[in-house]
Design a protein around this motif. Structure first.
Motif, mmCIF file in Angstrom:
data_model
loop_
_atom_site.group_PDB
_atom_site.id
_atom_site.type_symbol
_atom_site.label_atom_id
_atom_site.label_comp_id
_atom_site.label_asym_id
_atom_site.label_seq_id
_atom_site.Cartn_x
_atom_site.Cartn_y
_atom_site.Cartn_z
ATOM 1 N N GLU A 95 0.833 -1.200 0.000
ATOM 2 C CA GLU A 95 0.000 0.000 0.000
ATOM 3 C C GLU A 95 0.869 1.252 0.000
ATOM 4 O O GLU A 95 0.542 2.249 -0.660
ATOM 5 N N ALA A 96 1.993 1.202 0.722
ATOM 6 C CA ALA A 96 2.885 2.363 0.791
ATOM 7 C C ALA A 96 3.429 2.725 -0.589
ATOM 8 O O ALA A 96 3.515 3.912 -0.937
ATOM 9 N N ARG A 97 3.790 1.722 -1.376
ATOM 10 C CA ARG A 97 4.296 1.993 -2.724
ATOM 11 C C ARG A 97 3.253 2.724 -3.555
ATOM 12 O O ARG A 97 3.556 3.674 -4.275
ATOM 13 N N LYS A 98 2.009 2.281 -3.423
ATOM 14 C CA LYS A 98 0.920 2.869 -4.209
ATOM 15 C C LYS A 98 0.632 4.304 -3.774
ATOM 16 O O LYS A 98 0.552 5.213 -4.606
ATOM 17 N N VAL A 99 0.455 4.506 -2.468
ATOM 18 C CA VAL A 99 0.097 5.857 -2.017
ATOM 19 C C VAL A 99 1.280 6.817 -2.092
ATOM 20 O O VAL A 99 1.084 8.030 -2.264
ATOM 21 N N ASN A 100 2.497 6.320 -1.984
ATOM 22 C CA ASN A 100 3.648 7.199 -2.170
ATOM 23 C C ASN A 100 3.699 7.734 -3.600
ATOM 24 O O ASN A 100 4.089 8.891 -3.836
ATOM 25 N N TRP A 101 3.314 6.895 -4.549
ATOM 26 C CA TRP A 101 3.202 7.324 -5.949
ATOM 27 C C TRP A 101 2.126 8.409 -6.075
ATOM 28 O O TRP A 101 2.318 9.439 -6.722
ATOM 29 N N LEU A 102 0.987 8.166 -5.413
ATOM 30 C CA LEU A 102 -0.093 9.148 -5.403
ATOM 31 C C LEU A 102 0.394 10.474 -4.823
ATOM 32 O O LEU A 102 0.146 11.552 -5.389
ATOM 33 N N LEU A 103 1.083 10.424 -3.684
ATOM 34 C CA LEU A 103 1.556 11.646 -3.034
ATOM 35 C C LEU A 103 2.585 12.378 -3.883
ATOM 36 O O LEU A 103 2.645 13.616 -3.875
ATOM 37 N N GLU A 104 3.378 11.616 -4.634
ATOM 38 C CA GLU A 104 4.333 12.245 -5.549
ATOM 39 C C GLU A 104 3.590 13.024 -6.640
ATOM 40 O O GLU A 104 3.979 14.153 -6.992
ATOM 41 N N LEU A 105 2.508 12.436 -7.162
ATOM 42 C CA LEU A 105 1.699 13.137 -8.159
ATOM 43 C C LEU A 105 1.071 14.397 -7.568
ATOM 44 O O LEU A 105 1.056 15.460 -8.205
ATOM 45 N N GLU A 106 0.548 14.290 -6.354
ATOM 46 C CA GLU A 106 -0.052 15.445 -5.695
ATOM 47 C C GLU A 106 0.982 16.539 -5.460
ATOM 48 O O GLU A 106 0.693 17.736 -5.628
ATOM 49 N N ALA A 107 2.161 16.125 -5.040
ATOM 50 C CA ALA A 107 3.218 17.107 -4.764
ATOM 51 C C ALA A 107 3.588 17.878 -6.028
ATOM 52 O O ALA A 107 3.786 19.103 -5.994
ATOM 53 N N ARG A 108 3.655 17.154 -7.159
ATOM 54 C CA ARG A 108 3.985 17.818 -8.425
ATOM 55 C C ARG A 108 2.873 18.769 -8.858
ATOM 56 O O ARG A 108 3.129 19.845 -9.380
ATOM 57 N N ALA A 109 1.627 18.354 -8.639
ATOM 58 C CA ALA A 109 0.495 19.144 -9.107
ATOM 59 C C ALA A 109 0.210 20.346 -8.214
ATOM 60 O O ALA A 109 -0.181 21.411 -8.706
ATOM 61 N N HIS A 110 0.389 20.182 -6.903
ATOM 62 C CA HIS A 110 -0.080 21.208 -5.971
ATOM 63 C C HIS A 110 1.019 21.830 -5.095
ATOM 64 O O HIS A 110 0.792 22.880 -4.502
ATOM 65 N N GLY A 111 2.165 21.150 -4.962
ATOM 66 C CA GLY A 111 3.244 21.703 -4.143
ATOM 67 C C GLY A 111 2.875 21.888 -2.689
ATOM 68 O O GLY A 111 3.301 22.859 -2.055
ATOM 69 N N ASP A 112 2.074 20.950 -2.141
ATOM 70 C CA ASP A 112 1.596 21.126 -0.762
ATOM 71 C C ASP A 112 1.750 19.885 0.103
ATOM 72 O O ASP A 112 1.102 19.774 1.141
ATOM 73 N N ILE A 113 2.600 18.939 -0.314
ATOM 74 C CA ILE A 113 2.790 17.693 0.434
ATOM 75 C C ILE A 113 4.138 17.713 1.151
ATOM 76 O O ILE A 113 5.190 17.881 0.532
ATOM 77 N N LEU A 114 4.090 17.543 2.465
ATOM 78 C CA LEU A 114 5.302 17.398 3.278
ATOM 79 C C LEU A 114 5.220 16.020 3.917
ATOM 80 O O LEU A 114 4.445 15.792 4.851
ATOM 81 N N GLN A 115 5.992 15.073 3.380
ATOM 82 C CA GLN A 115 5.884 13.669 3.777
ATOM 83 C C GLN A 115 7.218 13.152 4.299
ATOM 84 O O GLN A 115 8.265 13.381 3.713
ATOM 85 N N TRP A 116 7.121 12.419 5.434
ATOM 86 C CA TRP A 116 8.284 11.760 6.004
ATOM 87 C C TRP A 116 8.113 10.248 5.940
ATOM 88 O O TRP A 116 6.991 9.729 5.915
#
Length: 311
Positions: A95-116
């Motif tokens: 699941e982490a692989r999948k949602v990390n991909w999602l968060l990468e897309l969100e970060a590129r689109a919106h510039g609002d993801i701070l993930q550790w």
């Protein structure tokens, strides 16, 4: 981060639930890889209100609705709002692989993801501590912060109007005030805190973690205290401990309702926008409810009478 196995020598260690054992082994860990960061110019211009929203990795729909409604980056009453989401990782590796991909897309689109790169029992406390560290170098010019969950409805226009009467260089920490309570010692409770974690029988006053407002001054004080104190799995209590350490107190704001809205009568629907037009924040909202409420409160012809006073 390596486990501190000396914690396992405590005679009560083996009796604890797995998440408590893991907390005791790893509570010293405060350095984690940043998987997604926001653009360097996020706070290049002075930020009046920084919206800091805690979110679970898979909560894409909630984040999208926040972006479209109260969390939209814009100017309100001539001052700037900026937004970021604090995110950890999913516990299951697939699941982490999948949602990390999602968060990468969100970060590129919106510039609002701070993930550790962490997934622990005390995720929320770590998010608070790591964000405060991040803010010191990346967004120290934010005058005020909203710290909230991704399922709250925040009336950010009202927040700006309220905060304009305050000085960011003075202490401010307001929300749903909780006091006179202590650790829950029942092992099956979600908020179970055994004596091996803390011997204290009473928590200092704190504000419910669903949402609260704080000033630049108070954020600096919390950062200072958080580095000096042992972590606690319950994030809002931990911040109360940090305030106490700095000789500061949280205060109640009647417009912040982390336990929801009470109507004058059971026959009156609680989803009437008139109950929310003067509030600052309400917990909890489904994503579609957030959209409906934002749309309703944006209507210039909204008319409300005394029947929609909240308690």
């Amino acid at each position: 981060c390596q486990a501190n196995y000396s914690a396992a020598s405590h005679p009560e260690f083996a009796k604890q639930p797995e998440q408590v054992r893991n907390f005791l082994l790893y509570k010293h860990c405060r350095n984690f890889t940043v998987l997604q960061d926001v653009p360097l110019d996020k706070c290049a211009q002075p930020v009046f209100l920084l919206l800091v929203i805690k979110s679970s990795p898979a909560n894409y729909e909630r984040r999208e609705l926040v972006r479209r409604t109260w969390g939209r980056e814009r100017q309100v009453l001539g001052v700037q709002l900026r937004r970021l989401f604090l995110v950890g990782t999913a516990p299951d590796p697939l699941e982490a692989r999948k949602v990390n991909w999602l968060l990468e897309l969100e970060a590129r689109a919106h510039g609002d993801i701070l993930q550790w790169d962490f997934d622990t029992f005390f995720n929320l406390t770590l998010k608070q501590v790591l964000f405060l560290q991040w803010q010191e170098t990346r967004c120290s010019n934010a005058s005020f912060l909203l710290n909230g969950d991704d399922d709250v409805f925040a009336h950010t226009d009202n927040m700006v109007a309220y905060l304009k009467d305050h000085d960011p260089s003075r202490h401010l920490f307001v929300g749903h005030l909780i006091q006179g309570v202590g650790p829950i010692r029942i092992p099956w409770s979600k908020y179970y805190i055994p004596k091996i974690v803390t011997q204290e029988e009473k928590y200092p006053p704190y504000c419910g973690g669903g949402g609260f407002l704080l000033s630049q001054f108070t954020a600096t004080a919390l950062r200072r205290a958080s580095s000096a104190l042992d972590l606690l799995p319950i994030d809002d209590v931990f911040l109360g401990m940090c305030l106490e350490h700095e000789g500061l107190k949280p205060t109640r704001h009647n417009g912040i309702r982390t336990s929801g809205v009470q109507t004058p009568s059971a026959r009156v629907p609680s989803f009437d926008p008139c109950f929310y037009k003067d509030l600052l924040l309400v917990h909890r909202f489904l994503p579609y409810e957030m959209l409906l409420m934002w749309d309703a409160l944006s209507q210039p012809e909204l008319s409300c009478g005394k029947r929609t006073q909240v308690y």
